[in-house]
Scaffold this motif. Structure first.
Motif, PDB file in Angstrom:
ATOM      1  N   GLY A  28      45.359  33.439   7.178  1.00 36.00           N
ATOM      2  CA  GLY A  28      44.150  32.621   7.090  1.00 36.00           C
ATOM      3  C   GLY A  28      43.997  31.904   5.754  1.00 36.00           C
ATOM      4  N   PRO A  29      43.975  32.637   4.633  1.00 34.04           N
ATOM      5  CA  PRO A  29      43.850  31.974   3.333  1.00 34.04           C
ATOM      6  C   PRO A  29      45.118  31.222   2.910  1.00 34.04           C
ATOM      7  N   ALA A  30      46.282  31.603   3.483  1.00 33.16           N
ATOM      8  CA  ALA A  30      47.549  31.014   3.042  1.00 33.16           C
ATOM      9  C   ALA A  30      47.839  29.658   3.677  1.00 33.16           C
ATOM     10  N   ILE A  31      47.424  29.463   4.921  1.00 33.39           N
ATOM     11  CA  ILE A  31      47.776  28.239   5.654  1.00 33.39           C
ATOM     12  C   ILE A  31      47.314  26.957   4.955  1.00 33.39           C
ATOM     13  N   PRO A  32      46.060  26.890   4.449  1.00 33.73           N
ATOM     14  CA  PRO A  32      45.665  25.666   3.735  1.00 33.73           C
ATOM     15  C   PRO A  32      46.546  25.370   2.514  1.00 33.73           C
ATOM     16  N   PHE A  38      53.339  21.475   1.372  1.00 33.03           N
ATOM     17  CA  PHE A  38      54.373  20.790   2.149  1.00 33.03           C
ATOM     18  C   PHE A  38      53.854  19.528   2.841  1.00 33.03           C
ATOM     19  N   SER A  39      52.596  19.155   2.567  1.00 37.94           N
ATOM     20  CA  SER A  39      51.970  17.961   3.168  1.00 37.94           C
ATOM     21  C   SER A  39      52.104  17.979   4.696  1.00 37.94           C
ATOM     22  N   LEU A  40      51.634  19.067   5.288  1.00 35.42           N
ATOM     23  CA  LEU A  40      51.778  19.258   6.734  1.00 35.42           C
ATOM     24  C   LEU A  40      50.561  18.711   7.480  1.00 35.42           C
ATOM     25  N   SER A  41      50.799  18.183   8.657  1.00 35.47           N
ATOM     26  CA  SER A  41      49.715  17.739   9.521  1.00 35.47           C
ATOM     27  C   SER A  41      49.184  18.931  10.306  1.00 35.47           C
ATOM     28  N   GLU A  42      48.007  18.755  10.936  1.00 31.57           N
ATOM     29  CA  GLU A  42      47.448  19.812  11.771  1.00 31.57           C
ATOM     30  C   GLU A  42      48.382  20.138  12.932  1.00 31.57           C
ATOM     31  N   MET A  43      49.075  19.117  13.448  1.00 34.40           N
ATOM     32  CA  MET A  43      50.006  19.344  14.552  1.00 34.40           C
ATOM     33  C   MET A  43      51.166  20.247  14.106  1.00 34.40           C
ATOM     34  N   GLN A  44      51.647  20.032  12.891  1.00 31.87           N
ATOM     35  CA  GLN A  44      52.741  20.865  12.376  1.00 31.87           C
ATOM     36  C   GLN A  44      52.289  22.312  12.186  1.00 31.87           C
ATOM     37  N   ALA A 151      44.765  38.914   0.328  1.00 33.45           N
ATOM     38  CA  ALA A 151      45.630  37.728   0.251  1.00 33.45           C
ATOM     39  C   ALA A 151      45.070  36.711  -0.739  1.00 33.45           C
ATOM     40  N   THR A 152      43.772  36.479  -0.661  1.00 34.79           N
ATOM     41  CA  THR A 152      43.134  35.522  -1.568  1.00 34.79           C
ATOM     42  C   THR A 152      43.240  35.974  -3.014  1.00 34.79           C
ATOM     43  N   ALA A 153      42.993  37.276  -3.239  1.00 30.46           N
ATOM     44  CA  ALA A 153      43.067  37.813  -4.601  1.00 30.46           C
ATOM     45  C   ALA A 153      44.481  37.708  -5.162  1.00 30.46           C
ATOM     46  N   LEU A 154      45.476  38.033  -4.342  1.00 33.69           N
ATOM     47  CA  LEU A 154      46.868  37.967  -4.804  1.00 33.69           C
ATOM     48  C   LEU A 154      47.306  36.543  -5.113  1.00 33.69           C
ATOM     49  N   MET A 155      46.937  35.600  -4.257  1.00 32.40           N
ATOM     50  CA  MET A 155      47.340  34.216  -4.468  1.00 32.40           C
ATOM     51  C   MET A 155      46.750  33.642  -5.754  1.00 32.40           C
ATOM     52  N   GLY A 156      45.596  34.157  -6.158  1.00 32.12           N
ATOM     53  CA  GLY A 156      44.968  33.677  -7.387  1.00 32.12           C
ATOM     54  C   GLY A 156      45.383  34.429  -8.629  1.00 32.12           C
ATOM     55  N   GLY A 165      50.661  32.822  -6.000  1.00 36.54           N
ATOM     56  CA  GLY A 165      50.664  31.852  -4.900  1.00 36.54           C
ATOM     57  C   GLY A 165      50.958  32.490  -3.549  1.00 36.54           C
ATOM     58  N   TRP A 166      51.045  31.644  -2.524  1.00 38.34           N
ATOM     59  CA  TRP A 166      51.273  32.186  -1.180  1.00 38.34           C
ATOM     60  C   TRP A 166      52.688  32.700  -0.994  1.00 38.34           C
ATOM     61  N   HIS A 167      53.663  32.108  -1.717  1.00 32.19           N
ATOM     62  CA  HIS A 167      55.045  32.614  -1.642  1.00 32.19           C
ATOM     63  C   HIS A 167      55.100  34.083  -2.083  1.00 32.19           C
ATOM     64  N   GLY A 168      54.556  34.328  -3.274  1.00 28.88           N
ATOM     65  CA  GLY A 168      54.587  35.684  -3.823  1.00 28.88           C
ATOM     66  C   GLY A 168      53.714  36.649  -3.053  1.00 28.88           C
ATOM     67  N   MET A 169      52.587  36.141  -2.552  1.00 31.13           N
ATOM     68  CA  MET A 169      51.681  36.996  -1.790  1.00 31.13           C
ATOM     69  C   MET A 169      52.374  37.534  -0.547  1.00 31.13           C
ATOM     70  N   TYR A 170      53.086  36.674   0.177  1.00 32.27           N
ATOM     71  CA  TYR A 170      53.808  37.127   1.368  1.00 32.27           C
ATOM     72  C   TYR A 170      54.905  38.126   1.004  1.00 32.27           C
TER      73      TYR A 170
END
Length: 408
Positions: A28-32, A38-44, A151-156, A165-170
């Protein structure tokens, strides 16, 4: 020695459900962040999530065979190992393609883990099965609740002066799967010594009406359960004009009653009986949901209470399968969860379709605001109706079992 092994198996089951909840709900917090990087569209993003659901469903379909052929230890190690490996691949992913492939691997691991944990729990929890199944799923609910916060705490957070970031959080969160992986290496798993001649042939299994009724029960139950997370906030915003913060608090209240229900109501399923519990709990959930819609804004709290009714459905169904098919739990759980997954996809599509249908009908007659509210009420009513259909199908199952003197 047996007691020590039992406790290790408990750690694997409970720890596995914790990891499962984290892996499914940190997105949830990582997708945005992924979308921005990666400049992704909603469809992607939609395609990414759709492919992952397909991967999970695919894994559910073959895990029963793997477990039967190579044992539950192999399936457990495969699940935990692939999830840890996916964490590494997500960490090093530098494009949409590599991210999609890494995510697909993670959801393959999730699918294998869902079946493996179900089978392992069925073999370990031979006493107080309903209570223990609900308790194990309580850990899934617990980690699901705190996953977005972690997830939010780790990314920050920062490491060596750089944002995790989201890379390290995952990488960090999925590395937790290594703990049950290591324990599984040194634990003896029950049920892998069951001989083929002691098992029920698959052709005979699918001739059992109870097997198909359980699929229908679980499908209706899971549609009702999952639809709340996807539609409740939207419903409250567009029907009662609540702001997102107030609506989100009610959704949190739903998950709180949902999680506590699995902890507190589990023992009742053993006393009442598994099928009777399915009838009562899903029926109460459906009635509370429909009552909340009928009463209006003042009855919105009933949506949160409905979580207590729908929460025991999945684990109690697993307990039923464990007791009815003790030597064929791998086949029963894999078959049921795979077909349930297909049913839940169709069900969630129907919720959106019903909303659109009634929105268009009432918009043409009464305008946009009334059209939107009417569409949301119709769609969310389907969530309650699914819970009632779950209860009614459980009544059919009870009658079928009673005729055969096989009530569990």
């Amino acid at each position: 020695m047996k007691k020590r092994n039992y406790y290790l198996l408990l750690i694997i089951v409970f720890g596995g459900f914790l990891v499962f909840g984290f892996s499914e709900n940190i997105k949830g917090p990582a997708i945005p962040k992924m979308q921005a990087d990666f400049s992704l569209s909603e469809m992607q993003i939609g395609l990414l999530l759709a492919l992952n659901s397909l991967g999970c469903l695919l894994a559910c379909s073959f895990t029963g065979f793997l477990t039967k052929r190579f044992g539950i230890r192999f399936s457990s190690l495969l699940a935990f190992g692939s999830m840890a490996l996916a964490g590494v691949f997500i960490y090093i992913s530098a494009s949409y393609r590599t991210l999609s492939a890494s995510y697909f691997l993670m959801y393959i691991g999730n699918g294998v883990l869902e079946i493996a944990l179900g089978v392992l729990a069925a073999r370990v929890f031979t006493k107080n099965t309903g209570m223990m199944m609900n308790l194990s799923h309580f850990f899934y609910g617990l980690s699901s609740t705190v996953a977005p916060i972690f997830a939010t705490a780790l990314m920050g957070a920062k490491f060596s002066g750089k944002d995790i970031g989201w890379h390290g959080m995952y990488l960090i969160m999925l590395s937790l799967s290594l703990l049950p992986f290591i324990i599984a290496l040194f634990t003896k798993f029950p049920g892998d010594d069951i001989k083929e001649e002691e098992r029920m042939p698959f052709k005979e299994y699918i001739k059992d009406p109870s097997a198909w009724l359980i699929v229908i029960i679980l499908s209706f139950g899971v549609i009702s359960e999952l639809s709340v997370g996807g539609w409740l906030v939207n419903f409250l915003e567009k029907t009662y004009y609540w702001n997102v913060n107030t609506a989100s608090k009610l959704l949190s209240a739903f998950f709180l009653t949902f999680t506590l229900s699995r902890l507190l109501l589990g023992p009742l399923t053993d006393k009442i009986g598994f099928v009777k519990s399915l009838i009562i709990f899903s029926g109460v959930s459906g009635l509370l949901t429909l009552a909340g819609i009928f009463i209006g804004k003042n009855g919105a709290f009933l949506f949160a209470l409905a979580g207590a009714g729908i929460a025991p459905i999945y684990p109690t169904t697993m307990a039923f399968l464990a007791k009815r098919y003790p030597k064929d739990s791998d086949t029963a759980i894999s078959f049921t969860v795979t077909l349930m997954g297909i049913g839940s996809v169709i069900g969630n599509f129907l919720v959106g379709s019903i909303i659109d249908l009634f929105k268009n009908i009432f918009t043409n007659r009464y305008g946009i605001e009334i059209g939107m509210a009417s569409g949301m009420k119709a769609g969310y009513s389907f969530v309650g109706i699914c819970a009632l259909l779950c209860s009614l199908t459980a009544v059919l199952l009870y009658r079928t079992l009673k005729r055969r003197n096989e009530v569990i």
